[in-house]
Design a protein around this motif. Sequence first.
Motif, PDB file in Angstrom:
ATOM      1  N   ALA A  34     101.104 -31.897  61.201  1.00  0.00           N
ATOM      2  CA  ALA A  34     100.775 -31.169  62.432  1.00  0.00           C
ATOM      3  C   ALA A  34      99.494 -31.756  62.991  1.00  0.00           C
ATOM      4  CB  ALA A  34     100.593 -29.689  62.154  1.00  0.00           C
ATOM      5  N   ASN A  35      99.450 -31.905  64.306  1.00  0.00           N
ATOM      6  CA  ASN A  35      98.272 -32.451  64.981  1.00  0.00           C
ATOM      7  C   ASN A  35      97.872 -31.486  66.088  1.00  0.00           C
ATOM      8  OD1 ASN A  35      96.389 -33.899  66.475  1.00  0.00           O
ATOM      9  ND2 ASN A  35      97.512 -35.807  66.330  1.00  0.00           N
ATOM     10  N   PHE A  36      96.717 -30.867  65.932  1.00  0.00           N
ATOM     11  CA  PHE A  36      96.188 -29.940  66.928  1.00  0.00           C
ATOM     12  C   PHE A  36      95.044 -30.602  67.669  1.00  0.00           C
ATOM     13  CE2 PHE A  36      97.949 -27.313  63.543  1.00  0.00           C
ATOM     14  CZ  PHE A  36      98.691 -26.392  64.248  1.00  0.00           C
ATOM     15  N   LYS A  37      95.015 -30.430  68.967  1.00  0.00           N
ATOM     16  CA  LYS A  37      93.928 -30.968  69.788  1.00  0.00           C
ATOM     17  C   LYS A  37      93.279 -29.810  70.539  1.00  0.00           C
ATOM     18  CE  LYS A  37      96.237 -35.396  70.369  1.00  0.00           C
ATOM     19  NZ  LYS A  37      95.387 -36.362  69.748  1.00  0.00           N
ATOM     20  N   PHE A  38      91.948 -29.752  70.442  1.00  0.00           N
ATOM     21  CA  PHE A  38      91.173 -28.696  71.091  1.00  0.00           C
ATOM     22  C   PHE A  38      90.024 -29.323  71.861  1.00  0.00           C
ATOM     23  CE2 PHE A  38      93.078 -26.684  67.402  1.00  0.00           C
ATOM     24  CZ  PHE A  38      93.544 -25.494  67.915  1.00  0.00           C
ATOM     25  N   PRO A  39      89.569 -28.663  72.920  1.00  0.00           N
ATOM     26  CA  PRO A  39      88.358 -29.150  73.600  1.00  0.00           C
ATOM     27  C   PRO A  39      87.194 -29.163  72.609  1.00  0.00           C
ATOM     28  CG  PRO A  39      89.460 -27.495  74.949  1.00  0.00           C
ATOM     29  CD  PRO A  39      90.133 -27.488  73.598  1.00  0.00           C
ATOM     30  N   GLU A  40      86.405 -30.203  72.691  1.00  0.00           N
ATOM     31  CA  GLU A  40      85.267 -30.375  71.798  1.00  0.00           C
ATOM     32  C   GLU A  40      84.327 -29.170  71.840  1.00  0.00           C
ATOM     33  OE1 GLU A  40      82.585 -34.201  70.797  1.00  0.00           O
ATOM     34  OE2 GLU A  40      82.631 -33.612  72.899  1.00  0.00           O
ATOM     35  N   GLY A  41      83.963 -28.692  70.664  1.00  0.00           N
ATOM     36  CA  GLY A  41      82.948 -27.661  70.546  1.00  0.00           C
ATOM     37  C   GLY A  41      83.432 -26.229  70.557  1.00  0.00           C
ATOM     38  N   ILE A  42      84.734 -25.981  70.729  1.00  0.00           N
ATOM     39  CA  ILE A  42      85.154 -24.578  70.780  1.00  0.00           C
ATOM     40  C   ILE A  42      85.514 -24.012  69.408  1.00  0.00           C
ATOM     41  CG2 ILE A  42      85.939 -24.769  73.171  1.00  0.00           C
ATOM     42  CD1 ILE A  42      88.818 -24.440  72.083  1.00  0.00           C
ATOM     43  N   LEU A  43      85.698 -24.891  68.411  1.00  0.00           N
ATOM     44  CA  LEU A  43      86.028 -24.434  67.067  1.00  0.00           C
ATOM     45  C   LEU A  43      84.885 -24.742  66.110  1.00  0.00           C
ATOM     46  CD1 LEU A  43      89.686 -25.744  66.665  1.00  0.00           C
ATOM     47  CD2 LEU A  43      88.954 -23.448  67.330  1.00  0.00           C
ATOM     48  N   ASP A  44      84.529 -23.749  65.296  1.00  0.00           N
ATOM     49  CA  ASP A  44      83.557 -24.024  64.240  1.00  0.00           C
ATOM     50  C   ASP A  44      84.314 -24.434  62.972  1.00  0.00           C
ATOM     51  OD1 ASP A  44      84.558 -21.654  63.146  1.00  0.00           O
ATOM     52  OD2 ASP A  44      82.788 -20.484  63.702  1.00  0.00           O
ATOM     53  N   HIS A  45      83.570 -24.775  61.930  1.00  0.00           N
ATOM     54  CA  HIS A  45      84.179 -25.265  60.691  1.00  0.00           C
ATOM     55  C   HIS A  45      85.147 -24.241  60.091  1.00  0.00           C
ATOM     56  CE1 HIS A  45      84.587 -27.570  57.015  1.00  0.00           C
ATOM     57  NE2 HIS A  45      84.316 -26.466  56.329  1.00  0.00           N
ATOM     58  N   GLY A  52      86.639 -32.708  79.483  1.00  0.00           N
ATOM     59  CA  GLY A  52      87.126 -33.490  80.612  1.00  0.00           C
ATOM     60  C   GLY A  52      88.072 -34.606  80.214  1.00  0.00           C
ATOM     61  N   GLY A  53      88.329 -34.767  78.910  1.00  0.00           N
ATOM     62  CA  GLY A  53      89.194 -35.834  78.426  1.00  0.00           C
ATOM     63  C   GLY A  53      90.645 -35.414  78.291  1.00  0.00           C
ATOM     64  N   TRP A  54      91.021 -34.351  78.964  1.00  0.00           N
ATOM     65  CA  TRP A  54      92.399 -33.899  78.897  1.00  0.00           C
ATOM     66  C   TRP A  54      92.743 -33.181  80.187  1.00  0.00           C
ATOM     67  CZ3 TRP A  54      93.215 -28.421  78.165  1.00  0.00           C
ATOM     68  CH2 TRP A  54      92.047 -27.701  78.013  1.00  0.00           C
ATOM     69  N   GLY A  55      94.018 -32.999  80.428  1.00  0.00           N
ATOM     70  CA  GLY A  55      94.415 -32.371  81.682  1.00  0.00           C
ATOM     71  C   GLY A  55      95.806 -31.798  81.602  1.00  0.00           C
ATOM     72  N   ARG A  56      96.150 -31.105  82.682  1.00  0.00           N
ATOM     73  CA  ARG A  56      97.468 -30.480  82.785  1.00  0.00           C
ATOM     74  C   ARG A  56      97.842 -30.460  84.262  1.00  0.00           C
ATOM     75  NH1 ARG A  56      96.810 -24.765  81.360  1.00  0.00           N
ATOM     76  NH2 ARG A  56      96.248 -24.614  83.524  1.00  0.00           N
ATOM     77  N   ALA A  57      99.081 -30.726  84.552  1.00  0.00           N
ATOM     78  CA  ALA A  57      99.599 -30.663  85.923  1.00  0.00           C
ATOM     79  C   ALA A  57      98.760 -31.501  86.880  1.00  0.00           C
ATOM     80  CB  ALA A  57      99.686 -29.207  86.391  1.00  0.00           C
ATOM     81  N   ASP A  58      98.426 -32.716  86.454  1.00  0.00           N
ATOM     82  CA  ASP A  58      97.691 -33.674  87.275  1.00  0.00           C
ATOM     83  C   ASP A  58      96.263 -33.233  87.599  1.00  0.00           C
ATOM     84  OD1 ASP A  58      97.627 -36.204  88.490  1.00  0.00           O
ATOM     85  OD2 ASP A  58      98.055 -35.349  90.462  1.00  0.00           O
ATOM     86  N   GLU A  59      95.684 -32.369  86.759  1.00  0.00           N
ATOM     87  CA  GLU A  59      94.306 -31.931  86.964  1.00  0.00           C
ATOM     88  C   GLU A  59      93.519 -32.122  85.673  1.00  0.00           C
ATOM     89  OE1 GLU A  59      91.670 -27.946  87.974  1.00  0.00           O
ATOM     90  OE2 GLU A  59      93.829 -27.759  87.775  1.00  0.00           O
ATOM     91  N   THR A  60      92.371 -32.775  85.780  1.00  0.00           N
ATOM     92  CA  THR A  60      91.477 -32.903  84.638  1.00  0.00           C
ATOM     93  C   THR A  60      90.858 -31.541  84.373  1.00  0.00           C
ATOM     94  OG1 THR A  60      90.978 -35.183  85.196  1.00  0.00           O
ATOM     95  CG2 THR A  60      89.431 -34.070  83.743  1.00  0.00           C
ATOM     96  N   LEU A  61      90.916 -31.111  83.121  1.00  0.00           N
ATOM     97  CA  LEU A  61      90.373 -29.807  82.767  1.00  0.00           C
ATOM     98  C   LEU A  61      89.040 -29.961  82.041  1.00  0.00           C
ATOM     99  CD1 LEU A  61      93.584 -27.981  81.533  1.00  0.00           C
ATOM    100  CD2 LEU A  61      92.445 -27.753  83.731  1.00  0.00           C
ATOM    101  N   THR A  62      88.136 -29.054  82.325  1.00  0.00           N
ATOM    102  CA  THR A  62      86.861 -28.972  81.630  1.00  0.00           C
ATOM    103  C   THR A  62      86.660 -27.529  81.195  1.00  0.00           C
ATOM    104  OG1 THR A  62      85.595 -28.465  83.621  1.00  0.00           O
ATOM    105  CG2 THR A  62      85.868 -30.811  83.073  1.00  0.00           C
ATOM    106  N   LEU A  63      85.770 -27.332  80.254  1.00  0.00           N
ATOM    107  CA  LEU A  63      85.466 -25.969  79.819  1.00  0.00           C
ATOM    108  C   LEU A  63      84.916 -25.154  80.978  1.00  0.00           C
ATOM    109  CD1 LEU A  63      83.947 -26.710  76.314  1.00  0.00           C
ATOM    110  CD2 LEU A  63      86.180 -25.740  76.832  1.00  0.00           C
ATOM    111  N   GLU A  64      84.123 -25.777  81.823  1.00  0.00           N
ATOM    112  CA  GLU A  64      83.566 -25.069  82.983  1.00  0.00           C
ATOM    113  C   GLU A  64      84.682 -24.581  83.909  1.00  0.00           C
ATOM    114  OE1 GLU A  64      80.285 -25.688  86.548  1.00  0.00           O
ATOM    115  OE2 GLU A  64      80.799 -27.373  85.255  1.00  0.00           O
ATOM    116  N   LYS A  65      85.654 -25.442  84.192  1.00  0.00           N
ATOM    117  CA  LYS A  65      86.774 -25.047  85.054  1.00  0.00           C
ATOM    118  C   LYS A  65      87.576 -23.897  84.441  1.00  0.00           C
ATOM    119  CE  LYS A  65      87.759 -29.453  87.350  1.00  0.00           C
ATOM    120  NZ  LYS A  65      88.751 -30.541  87.469  1.00  0.00           N
ATOM    121  N   MET A  66      87.586 -23.861  83.112  1.00  0.00           N
ATOM    122  CA  MET A  66      88.340 -22.812  82.429  1.00  0.00           C
ATOM    123  C   MET A  66      87.494 -21.564  82.188  1.00  0.00           C
ATOM    124  SD  MET A  66      90.235 -25.303  79.690  1.00  0.00           S
ATOM    125  CE  MET A  66      90.859 -23.960  78.737  1.00  0.00           C
ATOM    126  N   GLY A  67      86.243 -21.579  82.664  1.00  0.00           N
ATOM    127  CA  GLY A  67      85.377 -20.421  82.509  1.00  0.00           C
ATOM    128  C   GLY A  67      84.851 -20.246  81.098  1.00  0.00           C
TER     129      GLY A  67
END
Length: 74
Positions: free
Chosen positions: A4-15, A51-66
């Motif tokens: 299994a390979n999970f990808k998350f925005p950097e910094g949202i998960l702790d150890h 900012g290194g990922w996106g959906r529906a032709d839009e680059t997503l950032t944590l700021e954009k996601m609130g």
Amino acid sequence: MPFANFKFPEGILDHARKEEIIHRTTAMFVEYFGEGVRPYTMVLVEEVADGGWGRADETLTLEKMGRGTGKGRG
């Protein structure tokens, strides 16, 4: 080998949260395939730079996601 390979925005998960994902995913594979797969199960938790990922032709950032910086949350 179950994998299994999970990808998350950097910094949202702790150890602890990463460990939980690994343990629960392994348990799911063992429940489905049997105890024999435990030693061969691989779970990869990757962090993607903001900012290194996106959906529906839009680059997503944590700021954009609130989510702000989200450091250590999860």
